[in-house]
Design an enzyme around this catalytic site. Structure first.
Site, PDB file in Angstrom:
ATOM      1  CE1 TYR A   1      -4.002   2.176   0.601  1.00 54.64           C
ATOM      2  CE2 TYR A   1      -2.370   3.477   1.785  1.00 54.64           C
ATOM      3  CZ  TYR A   1      -3.603   3.363   1.185  1.00 54.64           C
ATOM      4  OH  TYR A   1      -4.448   4.453   1.161  1.00 54.64           O
TER       5      TYR A   1
ATOM      6  CG  HIS B   1      -0.747   5.546  -1.558  1.00 53.59           C
ATOM      7  ND1 HIS B   1      -1.194   4.245  -1.566  1.00 53.59           N
ATOM      8  CD2 HIS B   1      -1.845   6.328  -1.665  1.00 53.59           C
ATOM      9  CE1 HIS B   1      -2.516   4.252  -1.663  1.00 53.59           C
ATOM     10  NE2 HIS B   1      -2.938   5.499  -1.729  1.00 53.59           N
TER      11      HIS B   1
ATOM     12  CE1 TYR C   1      -6.501  11.652   0.902  1.00 46.29           C
ATOM     13  CE2 TYR C   1      -6.767  12.085  -1.426  1.00 46.29           C
ATOM     14  CZ  TYR C   1      -7.049  11.331  -0.313  1.00 46.29           C
ATOM     15  OH  TYR C   1      -7.889  10.246  -0.424  1.00 46.29           O
TER      16      TYR C   1
ATOM     17  CD1 TRP D   1      -6.419   5.030  -6.195  1.00 48.34           C
ATOM     18  CD2 TRP D   1      -4.431   4.889  -7.212  1.00 48.34           C
ATOM     19  NE1 TRP D   1      -5.454   4.977  -5.217  1.00 48.34           N
ATOM     20  CE2 TRP D   1      -4.227   4.897  -5.817  1.00 48.34           C
ATOM     21  CE3 TRP D   1      -3.331   4.805  -8.056  1.00 48.34           C
ATOM     22  CZ2 TRP D   1      -2.959   4.829  -5.251  1.00 48.34           C
ATOM     23  CZ3 TRP D   1      -2.064   4.741  -7.487  1.00 48.34           C
ATOM     24  CH2 TRP D   1      -1.889   4.751  -6.104  1.00 48.34           C
ATOM     25  CD1 TRP D   2     -10.651   4.430  -5.958  1.00 49.57           C
ATOM     26  CD2 TRP D   2     -12.691   4.293  -6.845  1.00 49.57           C
ATOM     27  NE1 TRP D   2     -11.367   5.506  -5.516  1.00 49.57           N
ATOM     28  CE2 TRP D   2     -12.630   5.446  -6.036  1.00 49.57           C
ATOM     29  CE3 TRP D   2     -13.877   3.996  -7.507  1.00 49.57           C
ATOM     30  CZ2 TRP D   2     -13.705   6.302  -5.869  1.00 49.57           C
ATOM     31  CZ3 TRP D   2     -14.956   4.846  -7.345  1.00 49.57           C
ATOM     32  CH2 TRP D   2     -14.872   5.987  -6.533  1.00 49.57           C
TER      33      TRP D   2
END
Length: 104
Positions: A18, A22, A41, A76-77
């Site tokens: 993960y 990112h 963000y 992306w999802w």
């Protein structure tokens, strides 16, 4: 600016993956987020509970919600479904948090 915070989960065996995905995020995704008014963000990982805490400042709810319908967000999802729980539309399972304190 509107502050939003939400919680998601990450699979117990996927913490490193993960984080790798990112750092950095796809440049096209970054551009879409910024062009839709997202600022500052950040996502934090609670390794002990496999929880992700996300915080973002947005210019408007309408622009923020429009991100979900972009092609890059949809890609992306789908890309992230193997590392975190997802809804039937591949969006991450998440819960919005209520702000209870803010110190400017």
């Amino acid at each position: 600016m509107i502050r939003k915070a939400f919680v998601m989960q990450v699979n117990p065996d996927a913490h490193e993956e993960y984080q790798r995905r990112h750092n950095p995020i796809w440049p096209e995704l970054e551009a879409v987020l910024k062009s839709h008014g997202a600022h500052n963000y950040a996502i934090y990982l609670d390794k002990a509970r496999n929880l992700l805490f996300a915080m973002v400042e947005i210019e408007s709810e309408e622009r923020w919600n429009a991100v979900a319908s972009t092609e890059i967000c949809q890609r992306w999802w789908k890309y992230m479904t193997d590392v975190m729980p997802a809804n039937p539309d591949n969006s991450p399972v998440s819960s919005e948090l209520q702000e209870v304190f803010y110190l400017p």
